[in-house]
Design a protein around this motif. Structure first.
Motif, PDB file in Angstrom:
ATOM      1  N   SER A   1     -26.427 -40.737   0.168  1.00  0.00           N
ATOM      2  CA  SER A   1     -27.149 -41.744   0.955  1.00  0.00           C
ATOM      3  C   SER A   1     -27.071 -41.439   2.446  1.00  0.00           C
ATOM      4  CB  SER A   1     -26.577 -43.133   0.666  1.00  0.00           C
ATOM      5  OG  SER A   1     -26.716 -43.475  -0.691  1.00  0.00           O
ATOM      6  N   VAL A   2     -25.890 -41.050   2.920  1.00  0.00           N
ATOM      7  CA  VAL A   2     -25.727 -40.717   4.339  1.00  0.00           C
ATOM      8  C   VAL A   2     -26.589 -39.512   4.701  1.00  0.00           C
ATOM      9  CG1 VAL A   2     -24.093 -39.869   6.066  1.00  0.00           C
ATOM     10  CG2 VAL A   2     -23.437 -41.733   4.545  1.00  0.00           C
ATOM     11  N   ALA A   3     -26.642 -38.505   3.824  1.00  0.00           N
ATOM     12  CA  ALA A   3     -27.455 -37.322   4.089  1.00  0.00           C
ATOM     13  C   ALA A   3     -28.938 -37.692   4.206  1.00  0.00           C
ATOM     14  CB  ALA A   3     -27.251 -36.285   2.983  1.00  0.00           C
ATOM     15  N   VAL A   4     -29.409 -38.563   3.314  1.00  0.00           N
ATOM     16  CA  VAL A   4     -30.815 -38.992   3.374  1.00  0.00           C
ATOM     17  C   VAL A   4     -31.072 -39.781   4.657  1.00  0.00           C
ATOM     18  CG1 VAL A   4     -32.592 -40.391   2.265  1.00  0.00           C
ATOM     19  CG2 VAL A   4     -31.061 -39.003   0.872  1.00  0.00           C
ATOM     20  N   MET A   5     -30.136 -40.636   5.046  1.00  0.00           N
ATOM     21  CA  MET A   5     -30.282 -41.397   6.291  1.00  0.00           C
ATOM     22  C   MET A   5     -30.388 -40.476   7.503  1.00  0.00           C
ATOM     23  SD  MET A   5     -30.358 -44.675   5.668  1.00  0.00           S
ATOM     24  CE  MET A   5     -29.820 -45.932   4.507  1.00  0.00           C
ATOM     25  N   GLU A   6     -29.554 -39.428   7.524  1.00  0.00           N
ATOM     26  CA  GLU A   6     -29.598 -38.485   8.636  1.00  0.00           C
ATOM     27  C   GLU A   6     -30.928 -37.738   8.669  1.00  0.00           C
ATOM     28  OE1 GLU A   6     -27.416 -38.157  11.147  1.00  0.00           O
ATOM     29  OE2 GLU A   6     -26.424 -39.889  10.238  1.00  0.00           O
ATOM     30  N   LEU A   7     -31.447 -37.386   7.509  1.00  0.00           N
ATOM     31  CA  LEU A   7     -32.763 -36.739   7.458  1.00  0.00           C
ATOM     32  C   LEU A   7     -33.857 -37.661   7.990  1.00  0.00           C
ATOM     33  CD1 LEU A   7     -32.630 -34.929   3.982  1.00  0.00           C
ATOM     34  CD2 LEU A   7     -32.554 -33.874   6.245  1.00  0.00           C
ATOM     35  N   LEU A   8     -33.734 -38.951   7.694  1.00  0.00           N
ATOM     36  CA  LEU A   8     -34.718 -39.911   8.206  1.00  0.00           C
ATOM     37  C   LEU A   8     -34.610 -40.057   9.729  1.00  0.00           C
ATOM     38  CD1 LEU A   8     -34.625 -42.704   5.470  1.00  0.00           C
ATOM     39  CD2 LEU A   8     -36.451 -41.057   5.930  1.00  0.00           C
ATOM     40  N   LYS A   9     -33.390 -39.960  10.257  1.00  0.00           N
ATOM     41  CA  LYS A   9     -33.230 -39.992  11.718  1.00  0.00           C
ATOM     42  C   LYS A   9     -33.912 -38.792  12.361  1.00  0.00           C
ATOM     43  CE  LYS A   9     -28.865 -42.580  11.860  1.00  0.00           C
ATOM     44  NZ  LYS A   9     -27.433 -42.536  12.246  1.00  0.00           N
ATOM     45  N   ILE A  10     -33.764 -37.625  11.732  1.00  0.00           N
ATOM     46  CA  ILE A  10     -34.440 -36.424  12.244  1.00  0.00           C
ATOM     47  C   ILE A  10     -35.949 -36.601  12.169  1.00  0.00           C
ATOM     48  CG2 ILE A  10     -34.817 -33.960  11.838  1.00  0.00           C
ATOM     49  CD1 ILE A  10     -31.924 -33.843  10.784  1.00  0.00           C
ATOM     50  N   LEU A  11     -36.420 -37.176  11.055  1.00  0.00           N
ATOM     51  CA  LEU A  11     -37.855 -37.434  10.911  1.00  0.00           C
ATOM     52  C   LEU A  11     -38.354 -38.387  11.992  1.00  0.00           C
ATOM     53  CD1 LEU A  11     -40.450 -37.138   9.197  1.00  0.00           C
ATOM     54  CD2 LEU A  11     -39.667 -39.093   7.848  1.00  0.00           C
ATOM     55  N   GLU A  12     -37.567 -39.399  12.306  1.00  0.00           N
ATOM     56  CA  GLU A  12     -37.964 -40.351  13.353  1.00  0.00           C
ATOM     57  C   GLU A  12     -38.056 -39.672  14.710  1.00  0.00           C
ATOM     58  OE1 GLU A  12     -36.803 -44.819  14.962  1.00  0.00           O
ATOM     59  OE2 GLU A  12     -35.286 -43.605  13.943  1.00  0.00           O
ATOM     60  N   LYS A  13     -37.129 -38.760  14.994  1.00  0.00           N
ATOM     61  CA  LYS A  13     -37.178 -38.036  16.267  1.00  0.00           C
ATOM     62  C   LYS A  13     -38.443 -37.196  16.373  1.00  0.00           C
ATOM     63  CE  LYS A  13     -32.151 -37.721  16.845  1.00  0.00           C
ATOM     64  NZ  LYS A  13     -30.981 -36.807  16.916  1.00  0.00           N
ATOM     65  N   ARG A  14     -38.894 -36.664  15.222  1.00  0.00           N
ATOM     66  CA  ARG A  14     -40.117 -35.864  15.232  1.00  0.00           C
ATOM     67  C   ARG A  14     -41.355 -36.738  15.341  1.00  0.00           C
ATOM     68  NH1 ARG A  14     -39.428 -30.687  13.020  1.00  0.00           N
ATOM     69  NH2 ARG A  14     -37.401 -29.907  13.699  1.00  0.00           N
ATOM     70  N   MET A  15     -41.368 -37.866  14.626  1.00  0.00           N
ATOM     71  CA  MET A  15     -42.554 -38.707  14.579  1.00  0.00           C
ATOM     72  C   MET A  15     -42.648 -39.667  15.759  1.00  0.00           C
ATOM     73  SD  MET A  15     -42.674 -39.644  10.495  1.00  0.00           S
ATOM     74  CE  MET A  15     -44.208 -40.568  10.676  1.00  0.00           C
ATOM     75  N   ALA A  16     -41.505 -40.076  16.308  1.00  0.00           N
ATOM     76  CA  ALA A  16     -41.502 -41.026  17.432  1.00  0.00           C
ATOM     77  C   ALA A  16     -40.511 -40.561  18.486  1.00  0.00           C
ATOM     78  CB  ALA A  16     -41.164 -42.427  16.937  1.00  0.00           C
ATOM     79  N   PRO A  17     -40.793 -39.426  19.153  1.00  0.00           N
ATOM     80  CA  PRO A  17     -39.838 -38.900  20.144  1.00  0.00           C
ATOM     81  C   PRO A  17     -39.625 -39.826  21.331  1.00  0.00           C
ATOM     82  CG  PRO A  17     -41.929 -37.719  20.247  1.00  0.00           C
ATOM     83  CD  PRO A  17     -41.987 -38.581  19.035  1.00  0.00           C
ATOM     84  N   TRP A  18     -40.646 -40.643  21.677  1.00  0.00           N
ATOM     85  CA  TRP A  18     -40.501 -41.559  22.797  1.00  0.00           C
ATOM     86  C   TRP A  18     -39.425 -42.610  22.549  1.00  0.00           C
ATOM     87  CZ3 TRP A  18     -44.481 -41.392  19.336  1.00  0.00           C
ATOM     88  CH2 TRP A  18     -44.660 -42.510  18.524  1.00  0.00           C
ATOM     89  N   ARG A  19     -39.280 -43.034  21.289  1.00  0.00           N
ATOM     90  CA  ARG A  19     -38.259 -44.018  20.954  1.00  0.00           C
ATOM     91  C   ARG A  19     -36.863 -43.422  21.128  1.00  0.00           C
ATOM     92  NH1 ARG A  19     -37.015 -48.619  18.002  1.00  0.00           N
ATOM     93  NH2 ARG A  19     -35.236 -48.423  16.603  1.00  0.00           N
ATOM     94  N   HIS A  20     -36.710 -42.175  20.709  1.00  0.00           N
ATOM     95  CA  HIS A  20     -35.411 -41.501  20.857  1.00  0.00           C
ATOM     96  C   HIS A  20     -35.058 -41.337  22.328  1.00  0.00           C
ATOM     97  CE1 HIS A  20     -32.099 -38.805  20.125  1.00  0.00           C
ATOM     98  NE2 HIS A  20     -32.679 -37.859  20.865  1.00  0.00           N
ATOM     99  N   GLN A  21     -36.044 -40.974  23.148  1.00  0.00           N
ATOM    100  CA  GLN A  21     -35.787 -40.823  24.577  1.00  0.00           C
ATOM    101  C   GLN A  21     -35.435 -42.156  25.221  1.00  0.00           C
ATOM    102  OE1 GLN A  21     -39.407 -39.006  25.981  1.00  0.00           O
ATOM    103  NE2 GLN A  21     -39.030 -37.081  24.908  1.00  0.00           N
ATOM    104  N   LEU A  22     -36.085 -43.230  24.762  1.00  0.00           N
ATOM    105  CA  LEU A  22     -35.797 -44.554  25.310  1.00  0.00           C
ATOM    106  C   LEU A  22     -34.372 -44.981  24.978  1.00  0.00           C
ATOM    107  CD1 LEU A  22     -36.871 -47.111  26.739  1.00  0.00           C
ATOM    108  CD2 LEU A  22     -37.636 -47.921  24.501  1.00  0.00           C
ATOM    109  N   LEU A  23     -33.939 -44.754  23.726  1.00  0.00           N
ATOM    110  CA  LEU A  23     -32.600 -45.126  23.314  1.00  0.00           C
ATOM    111  C   LEU A  23     -31.554 -44.259  24.015  1.00  0.00           C
ATOM    112  CD1 LEU A  23     -33.175 -45.641  19.475  1.00  0.00           C
ATOM    113  CD2 LEU A  23     -32.857 -47.405  21.219  1.00  0.00           C
ATOM    114  N   ALA A  24     -31.897 -43.003  24.306  1.00  0.00           N
ATOM    115  CA  ALA A  24     -30.942 -42.100  24.953  1.00  0.00           C
ATOM    116  C   ALA A  24     -30.636 -42.543  26.380  1.00  0.00           C
ATOM    117  CB  ALA A  24     -31.479 -40.676  24.943  1.00  0.00           C
ATOM    118  N   ARG A  25     -31.579 -43.266  26.999  1.00  0.00           N
ATOM    119  CA  ARG A  25     -31.341 -43.716  28.387  1.00  0.00           C
ATOM    120  C   ARG A  25     -30.418 -44.909  28.460  1.00  0.00           C
ATOM    121  NH1 ARG A  25     -37.186 -43.782  28.796  1.00  0.00           N
ATOM    122  NH2 ARG A  25     -37.986 -41.706  29.345  1.00  0.00           N
ATOM    123  N   GLU A  26     -30.255 -45.625  27.346  1.00  0.00           N
ATOM    124  CA  GLU A  26     -29.458 -46.858  27.368  1.00  0.00           C
ATOM    125  C   GLU A  26     -27.968 -46.542  27.466  1.00  0.00           C
ATOM    126  OE1 GLU A  26     -30.465 -49.077  23.923  1.00  0.00           O
ATOM    127  OE2 GLU A  26     -32.495 -49.549  24.615  1.00  0.00           O
TER     128      GLU A  26
END
Length: 264
Positions: A239-264
């Motif tokens: 389950s953790v491995a699948v969750m991490e893959l989804l996080k990577i997918l989110e970074k690819r599909m919504a990079p602006w969200r990752h950049q926004l969270l990184a600034r916090e």
């Protein structure tokens, strides 16, 4: 490596290092307490005993069970996405359809799967189909509900601006709605993964002769606690491995969200 460069390296990778360090500390404390307290492995086990159980499983039915459970999980998730995405987009777009079906979606989402599992076994038999059906029922609604809310909360200013520049309905979906709902979609998938794993295990508990859930149940009935907990850990790691893959997918599909969270 100087102290300064070592500190900079740790600061840069702290998001990855902190979870690993936390798990290592918890496992170490768990192991020490288990050995010092002389836990009876009949009732509970510490990490080294669980590892022994995992090795025993690996030399036994583990891989065939993982193949069965993995197939049930993947088929259920694929069908869930194929159902949830179009329905979620339609319900989010049409206000009247949302008003009409939202109570039904809420009622189905809150229905305990244990109530429906025996009926699904009667309908689809003891094979893989009944487990896939349980996974679909459990994992469809998190994706559907998140997508619906994502569409409904799309920034109206952006929609009006796109329309003012002559954007067609397809262009609105492609350039405004879909990027807006991507984080909602990934969040729904992450919730669905956990519920899908529950569906696989529940289905194999109720009626199955193979699968990781069946093996966990069999080991629990035999009071083989290290093997039982080893099976649980396999599910956790998967389950953790699948969750991490989804996080990577989110970074690819919504990079602006990752950049926004990184600034916090």
């Amino acid at each position: 490596m100087t102290d300064r460069s070592r500190l900079d390296w740790m600061t840069r990778y702290q998001q990855r290092l902190l979870p690993i360090a936390t798990v290592v500390v918890i496992v170490a404390i768990w192991e020490i307490v288990g050995r010092v307290a002389h836990w009876n492995p009949l009732f509970f086990a510490y990490p080294s005993q669980i590892w022994s159980g995992a090795v025993e499983l690996a030399h036994g039915p583990l891989w065939s069970d993982l193949r069965v459970s993995g197939t049930e999980f993947l088929l259920g998730m694929v069908l869930s996405v194929l159902i949830a995405v179009p329905v979620g987009l339609v319900l989010g777009t049409s206000r009247r359809l949302y008003w009409a079906f939202d109570p039904i979606v809420g009622a189905l989402y809150s229905t305990p799967v244990l109530v429906l599992a025996p009926l699904l076994v009667i309908w689809f038999g003891l094979g893989i189909a009944s487990k896939v059906a349980i996974v679909v029922i459990l994992s469809t609604f998190p994706v559907m509900i998140n997508l619906t809310e994502g569409v409904r909360t799309t920034d109206r200013v952006l929609l009006r601006a796109a329309r003012s520049f002559g954007a067609s309905r397809w262009n609105l979906y492609r350039d405004v709605v879909l990027p807006s709902v991507t984080p909602f979609f990934i969040t729904g998938l992450r919730l669905a993964v956990g519920r899908a794993m529950i569906g696989v295990i529940v289905g194999e508990y109720i009626a199955s002769t193979e699968g990781i859930g069946y093996q966990i149940n069999a080991d629990a009935e035999l009071f083989a606690t290290p093997r039982y907990l080893a099976g649980v850990m396999v599910i956790v790691v998967f389950s953790v491995a699948v969750m991490e893959l989804l996080k990577i997918l989110e970074k690819r599909m919504a990079p602006w969200r990752h950049q926004l969270l990184a600034r916090e």
